[in-house]
Design a protein around this motif. Structure first.
Motif, mmCIF file in Angstrom:
data_model
loop_
_atom_site.group_PDB
_atom_site.id
_atom_site.type_symbol
_atom_site.label_atom_id
_atom_site.label_comp_id
_atom_site.label_asym_id
_atom_site.label_seq_id
_atom_site.Cartn_x
_atom_site.Cartn_y
_atom_site.Cartn_z
ATOM 1 N N ALA A 170 -33.732 37.842 -3.030
ATOM 2 C CA ALA A 170 -33.997 39.100 -3.727
ATOM 3 C C ALA A 170 -33.422 40.278 -2.950
ATOM 4 O O ALA A 170 -32.823 41.196 -3.531
ATOM 5 C CB ALA A 170 -35.500 39.276 -3.931
ATOM 6 N N ARG A 171 -33.578 40.239 -1.649
ATOM 7 C CA ARG A 171 -33.027 41.326 -0.825
ATOM 8 C C ARG A 171 -31.502 41.320 -0.886
ATOM 9 O O ARG A 171 -30.869 42.388 -0.957
ATOM 10 C CB ARG A 171 -33.501 41.170 0.624
ATOM 11 N N ALA A 172 -30.902 40.139 -0.871
ATOM 12 C CA ALA A 172 -29.444 40.050 -0.939
ATOM 13 C C ALA A 172 -28.909 40.585 -2.259
ATOM 14 O O ALA A 172 -27.775 41.074 -2.326
ATOM 15 C CB ALA A 172 -29.004 38.600 -0.746
ATOM 16 N N ARG A 173 -29.714 40.512 -3.317
ATOM 17 C CA ARG A 173 -29.307 41.032 -4.621
ATOM 18 C C ARG A 173 -29.509 42.538 -4.728
ATOM 19 O O ARG A 173 -29.221 43.131 -5.765
ATOM 20 C CB ARG A 173 -30.094 40.325 -5.729
ATOM 21 N N GLY A 174 -30.049 43.161 -3.706
ATOM 22 C CA GLY A 174 -30.210 44.612 -3.707
ATOM 23 C C GLY A 174 -31.615 45.106 -3.942
ATOM 24 O O GLY A 174 -31.832 46.319 -4.061
ATOM 25 N N CYS A 175 -32.598 44.208 -4.007
ATOM 26 C CA CYS A 175 -33.982 44.630 -4.229
ATOM 27 C C CYS A 175 -34.567 45.263 -2.974
ATOM 28 O O CYS A 175 -34.301 44.810 -1.859
ATOM 29 C CB CYS A 175 -34.858 43.437 -4.614
ATOM 30 N N GLU A 176 -35.377 46.280 -3.173
ATOM 31 C CA GLU A 176 -36.255 46.750 -2.107
ATOM 32 C C GLU A 176 -37.540 45.943 -2.204
ATOM 33 O O GLU A 176 -38.060 45.708 -3.300
ATOM 34 C CB GLU A 176 -36.561 48.238 -2.253
ATOM 35 N N LEU A 177 -38.069 45.513 -1.064
ATOM 36 C CA LEU A 177 -39.266 44.682 -1.027
ATOM 37 C C LEU A 177 -40.368 45.390 -0.254
ATOM 38 O O LEU A 177 -40.114 45.993 0.794
ATOM 39 C CB LEU A 177 -38.968 43.331 -0.360
ATOM 40 N N ARG A 178 -41.596 45.296 -0.773
ATOM 41 C CA ARG A 178 -42.757 45.865 -0.104
ATOM 42 C C ARG A 178 -43.902 44.855 -0.139
ATOM 43 O O ARG A 178 -43.904 43.932 -0.962
ATOM 44 C CB ARG A 178 -43.220 47.163 -0.779
ATOM 45 N N VAL A 179 -44.881 45.062 0.739
ATOM 46 C CA VAL A 179 -46.115 44.280 0.731
ATOM 47 C C VAL A 179 -47.267 45.219 0.390
ATOM 48 O O VAL A 179 -47.365 46.323 0.936
ATOM 49 C CB VAL A 179 -46.376 43.605 2.094
ATOM 50 N N LEU A 180 -48.127 44.772 -0.522
ATOM 51 C CA LEU A 180 -49.351 45.493 -0.874
ATOM 52 C C LEU A 180 -50.482 44.480 -0.810
ATOM 53 O O LEU A 180 -50.609 43.615 -1.679
ATOM 54 C CB LEU A 180 -49.230 46.105 -2.275
ATOM 55 N N SER A 181 -51.297 44.556 0.243
ATOM 56 C CA SER A 181 -52.216 43.457 0.528
ATOM 57 C C SER A 181 -53.539 43.947 1.090
ATOM 58 O O SER A 181 -53.593 44.933 1.837
ATOM 59 C CB SER A 181 -51.567 42.500 1.538
ATOM 60 N N ASP A 182 -54.591 43.201 0.769
ATOM 61 C CA ASP A 182 -55.912 43.458 1.339
ATOM 62 C C ASP A 182 -56.143 42.598 2.583
ATOM 63 O O ASP A 182 -57.284 42.400 2.996
ATOM 64 C CB ASP A 182 -56.995 43.184 0.285
#
Length: 292
Positions: free
Chosen positions: A88-100
């Motif tokens: 996903a990152r290689a395709r240009g996506c920005e990635l985030r984590v939203l976690s408890d």
């Protein structure tokens, strides 16, 4: 308005049972032999306070932050998840984590698997090792009096963290960035499994995607009252990778179509290309033997 960011969406991952196939708090507590004591703490304390108290008791018993980190290195993380993150990152996506979960646990796992650099940010319960070497874990939203708490009335949100409030902030930032750049806001994809993942799913809008893990609590909540976002479930981590990358590729293709871009195809002038000598000779007219 066309998207000019290449169309790759923003992908926001839950952590427990989404990136890792476990509840990271329980994983550490079980690995350090403190399961029964943690259950006792949970009978009188909210979860976030109980895990902080548990870390204090483990420290008093001689366990170190490095012991906790060592447990987390063994937490199950599917190679399909790691591959999906990288792809996903290689395709240009920005990635985030939203976690408890908490920052210490998440950072330890991602660093161990070489994935930390793929994420632009993490929203989770803050954690740090204090001067005495004790791991401290605090709520994302302070809720003990006189703190007002997060104010969300949805019963699926725990008192220490409303992921919906965080998602609202993320979406606002996305809209502001898109307006400043004169483009359509990119799609947001949210992956999760638990009850706390329902509220952020409701904040997503048409054109966004929610990816609930099949058979987990968020699926029941979504089935009862679906969000505006498109729902794309996943069952197992190979399926997670397939569904996520399918969404990413579809969004990129849609952006290309909106911009009217046609991939350039270079057609060589075959007449100008020399043929190998053997092939050239084979194509020349051959002499015909005429009998005398």
């Amino acid at each position: 308005m066309a998207a000019t960011n290449g169309g790759a969406p923003l992908v926001v991952f839950d952590f427990d049972k989404t990136i890792v196939d476990c509840d990271s708090d329980n994983w550490v507590v079980d690995a350090l032999g403190a399961t029964d004591r943690f259950d006792e703490l949970l009978r009188r304390l909210p979860w976030n306070h109980a895990i902080d108290a548990m870390m204090g008791e483990l420290h008093a018993a001689g366990r170190t932050a490095e012991d906790v980190r060592a447990c987390l290195r063994a937490a199950p993380l599917s190679p399909h998840v790691a591959a999906a993150i990288r792809s996903a990152r290689a395709r240009g996506c920005e990635l985030r984590v939203l976690s408890d979960a908490n920052a210490f646990f998440i950072d330890a796992v991602l660093a161990h698997h070489g994935l930390a650099g793929y994420f632009s940010g993490t929203d989770t319960n803050p954690a740090h090792v204090d001067a005495a070497g004790r791991l401290r874990i605090r709520p994302y939203h302070e809720f003990a009096a006189p703190a007002p708490g997060h104010g969300c009335a949805l019963p699926s949100c725990p008192p220490n963290m409303c992921k919906g409030k965080v998602m609202e902030r993320i979406l606002l930032q996305e809209e502001e960035a898109a307006a400043a750049a004169g483009r359509r806001r990119r799609a947001v994809v949210y992956l999760g499994d638990g009850r706390g993942d329902y509220c952020p799913s409701l904040k997503l809008r048409e054109g966004d995607y929610v990816m609930p893990r099949a058979g987990y609590p968020v699926c029941d909540l979504i089935a009862a009252a679906p969000p505006a976002a498109a729902v794309r479930g996943w069952d197992g981590f190979e399926d997670l990778a397939r569904v996520l990358l399918g969404i990413v590729d579809a969004e990129i293709a849609r952006a290309v179509a909106e911009q009217g871009e046609v991939p350039a195809v270079v057609v060589p002038d075959c007449r100008a290309l020399p043929l190998p000598a053997r092939q050239e000779a084979a194509l020349l007219p051959q002499a015909v033997r005429v009998p005398n």
